[in-house]
Design a protein around this motif. Structure first.
Motif, short mmCIF file in Angstrom:
data_model
loop_
_atom_site.label_atom_id
_atom_site.label_comp_id
_atom_site.label_asym_id
_atom_site.label_seq_id
_atom_site.Cartn_x
_atom_site.Cartn_y
_atom_site.Cartn_z
N CYS A 214 -3.88 -0.26 9.53
CA CYS A 214 -2.61 0.44 9.33
C CYS A 214 -2.84 1.94 9.37
O CYS A 214 -2.10 2.71 8.77
N GLY A 218 -4.04 2.83 5.12
CA GLY A 218 -5.01 1.99 4.45
C GLY A 218 -6.19 2.75 3.88
O GLY A 218 -7.05 2.16 3.22
N SER A 224 -0.15 5.85 -8.64
CA SER A 224 1.27 5.56 -8.81
C SER A 224 1.81 6.14 -10.11
O SER A 224 2.92 6.66 -10.16
N ARG A 450 -4.27 2.61 -5.77
CA ARG A 450 -3.97 1.66 -4.69
C ARG A 450 -3.80 2.44 -3.39
O ARG A 450 -3.55 3.64 -3.40
N THR A 451 -3.91 1.74 -2.29
CA THR A 451 -3.73 2.41 -1.01
C THR A 451 -2.26 2.74 -0.79
O THR A 451 -1.36 2.13 -1.38
N GLN A 453 -0.61 2.10 1.76
CA GLN A 453 0.04 0.92 2.34
C GLN A 453 0.54 -0.01 1.25
O GLN A 453 1.64 -0.57 1.35
N ASP A 454 -0.24 -0.20 0.18
CA ASP A 454 0.18 -1.07 -0.92
C ASP A 454 1.33 -0.46 -1.71
O ASP A 454 2.20 -1.19 -2.21
N VAL A 455 1.34 0.85 -1.85
CA VAL A 455 2.38 1.51 -2.65
C VAL A 455 3.69 1.62 -1.88
O VAL A 455 4.76 1.26 -2.38
N GLY A 457 4.32 0.34 1.41
CA GLY A 457 4.64 -0.88 2.13
C GLY A 457 5.20 -0.61 3.52
O GLY A 457 5.21 0.53 4.00
N SER A 458 5.69 -1.66 4.13
CA SER A 458 6.21 -1.57 5.50
C SER A 458 7.72 -1.78 5.57
O SER A 458 8.28 -1.84 6.68
N CYS A 474 2.24 1.49 10.27
CA CYS A 474 2.81 0.37 9.52
C CYS A 474 4.01 0.76 8.66
O CYS A 474 4.66 -0.11 8.08
N GLN A 475 4.29 2.05 8.54
CA GLN A 475 5.43 2.48 7.73
C GLN A 475 6.72 2.47 8.56
O GLN A 475 6.69 2.70 9.77
#
Length: 576
Positions: A214, A218, A224, A450-451, A453-455, A457-458, A474-475
């Motif tokens: 991603c 990533g 957060s 967290r990455t 991408q995890d925070v 997301g898509s 991926c966003q």
């Protein structure tokens, strides 16, 4: 462009002299050259950004280069003198090209050699070497000018040998193009090797081939909620006023409100990798100065007092009811601070950093040995003893990527602390009483991250600055439907230099989205770090919160009407 123009002139001259380029058909050759000339003529009607439109020449220049390579080959151009002169021209173009840095756009430059300066080895620039070869090629052309008439009168064997060598001799343009491509490939390969296991464009591309990347999403680590990672003092204080909330064993000149009101970032110098410069002021070194301040990091005050009596507005979502702050701004004498010892948590891969939210001007020596002057701030680590005391084991300077004097997150990789270290404390010293020389600190943190991408997301709508789009595949960008924009929940910005450009392109002066997001949303910068590349300013992530929590998206009623091509709704109304 230089190569295309040189090739264009060469091809035209050869056609005028010989009627065609040997080894090519005259019809296609003329059409190619005509298209190139026409494109150059039409380009003058483009009002702005010629360099942006030069991409159209990628294909055209390649065809011209092929024609020139065929025309200058030994089988087509029999004169050694002329081939040597053409080689001198190509070498001179290379000399000019290598006077610039080996710069690549944004994240593509990570780890690439000479990304910020002209390529050189042992202090000797490549451009100097190519200039020397240019002179040698000119001398060789002069030699051939004298000797070629004698070779024509040579024996039959020597003439046949000359013909065989001519057939095997490659075009100088072909050699130069191959060398440049090889240089670029090796540069990116070196960047990937030097960066590993951190992010590089090469690593990302390889992962994409196998469907597992991603991009930068990533690799960027996000806090957060910074409040959850704040460390606790070994000896809990009962008096939380002032330096008491830090359990300080020494505090001189530091106060809860010792933070300047305006923390707008100082101007910085950019040498490569930026899109456009906003400030036309250029330093003597040829670099462009631009400031950059993230959302919520420019200072300010709040009406309610924090845990240690401070009215300073804290950045990154830190809770003033739990997070104390001390600063030396306005101190009339030398200031010093030694906080109490903080307990370190168990080491784990999800918490690779010890971080400190700090402001002011702090001394730091980067990986290139460049010293940023300022007050001294160090993290001292130690080990608890059986009797409750702590033995100091050493100190480390935290990484500071700026910008000064704004709030930012200093960081110390946990692997730089000895395995037996279980406590840390902050040691600060400000010996310059100038008004603009000071520092402020909050307690250290060891956050679980967290990455991105995890925070993010898509699925969440993201306002991605145009400079970062390709790095975050991926966003999901915000939608625009029927002329109405979707409300974003996040914004991703490039590094500070790049953000100065994207901010200007997107602000309200140009009718950009930052004009209406500021009317609807408040932005908060989250602490972010590029994994395994801790001293890199990759960019920033901002989280949007509606100013009116009860606001709902606009509901649209859409109708379809068919109009003729000559229909007009009437003249545009101008308001003076």
């Amino acid at each position: 462009m230089f190569v295309m123009i040189v090739g264009l002139v060469f091809c035209v001259m050869m056609i005028l002299r010989k009627g065609r380029i040997p080894g090519t058909a005259i019809g296609p050759s003329r059409r190619i050259l005509g298209i190139v000339f026409a494109s150059l003529l039409l380009m003058q009607f483009t009002p702005t950004k010629w360099t942006h439109h030069f991409g159209v020449y990628a294909g055209l220049a390649a065809t011209v280069a092929v024609l020139a390579a065929v025309g200058v080959s030994a089988s087509s151009m029999r004169s050694k003198r002329n081939r040597a002169l053409f080689a001198a021209g190509i070498l001179f173009i290379l000399a000019v090209a290598f006077t610039s840095s080996n710069g690549w756009w944004y994240v593509s430059s990570y780890g690439v050699p000479w990304w910020d300066k002209p390529p050189s080895i042992a202090g000797k620039g490549f451009s100097t070497g190519f200039l020397g070869l240019t002179i040698l090629a000119l001398l060789l052309a002069a030699w051939y000018h004298v000797m070629e008439p004698r070779e024509r009168n040579g024996t039959e064997d020597s003439v046949k040998k000359t013909r065989r060598l001519r057939l095997l001799a490659p075009s100088p343009l072909t050699i130069a193009a191959g060398a440049v491509v090889l240089f670029e490939v090796l540069s990116l390969l070196k960047g990937a090797v030097a960066q590993y296991p951190a992010y590089s464009i090469g690593k990302s591309n390889i992962e994409s081939v196998f469907g597992g990347s991603c991009g930068l999403a990533g690799e960027v680590l996000v806090e957060s909620d910074p409040n959850t990672g704040v460390l606790q003092l070994v000896d809990r204080p009962t008096d939380l006023a002032g330096a008491g909330a830090f359990g300080a064993s020494e505090s001189t000149g530091f106060s809860p409100d010792g933070v300047a009101g305006d923390l707008t970032a100082d101007a910085e110098d950019s040498t490569a990798g930026s899109a456009n410069s906003l400030d036309t002021t250029t330093s003597q070194s040829g670099t462009t100065s631009t400031p950059g301040t993230g959302s919520g990091t420019a200072g300010g005050s709040q009406s309610t007092s924090g845990v240690n009596g401070s009215n300073v507005a804290l950045p990154f979502g830190l809770d003033p009811a739990k997070t104390p702050v001390l600063g030396s701004y306005g101190a009339p004498q030398n200031a010093s601070l030694t906080t109490g010892w903080y307990s370190l948590p168990e080491r784990n891969d999800a918490a690779p950093l010890l971080t400190v939210a700090a402001a002011g001007r702090i001394r730091y020596v980067n990986s290139d040995g460049i010293v940023t002057p300022g007050a001294v701030l160090q993290v001292e680590y130690g080990k608890k003893q059986a009797d409750g005391s702590v033995d100091a084991l050493g100190r480390v300077d935290p990484i500071d990527i700026g910008p000064s004097p704004s709030w930012r997150n200093l960081r110390v990789p946990m692997d730089q602390l000895p395995a037996d270290a279980d406590t840390v404390r902050l040691v600060a010293s400000d010996t310059d009483i100038s008004a603009d020389q000071w520092l402020a600190v909050t307690p250290p943190r060891v956050p679980t991250m967290r990455t991105l991408q995890d925070v993010v997301g898509s699925t969440d709508p993201v306002l991605m600055d145009w400079a970062v789009g390709l790095a975050f595949p991926c966003q999901r960008p915000v939608d625009h439907l029927y002329g109405v924009a979707e409300i974003p929940e996040w914004r991703i910005l490039p590094d500070r230099i790049g953000a100065e450009s994207t901010n200007a392109w997107q602000d309200h002066y140009g009718g950009g989205p930052l004009g209406w997001t500021s009317e609807l949303l408040s932005a908060r910068a989250l602490p972010t770090y590029l994994d395994n590349d801790w001293d890199r300013d990759w960019g920033s992530l901002e989280q949007y919160t509606p100013l009116d929590p009860d606001a709902v998206p606009a509901q649209m009623n859409v109708t379809t009407e068919t109009r003729s091509g000559t229909w007009t709704p009437g003249p545009i109304r101008y308001q003076s």
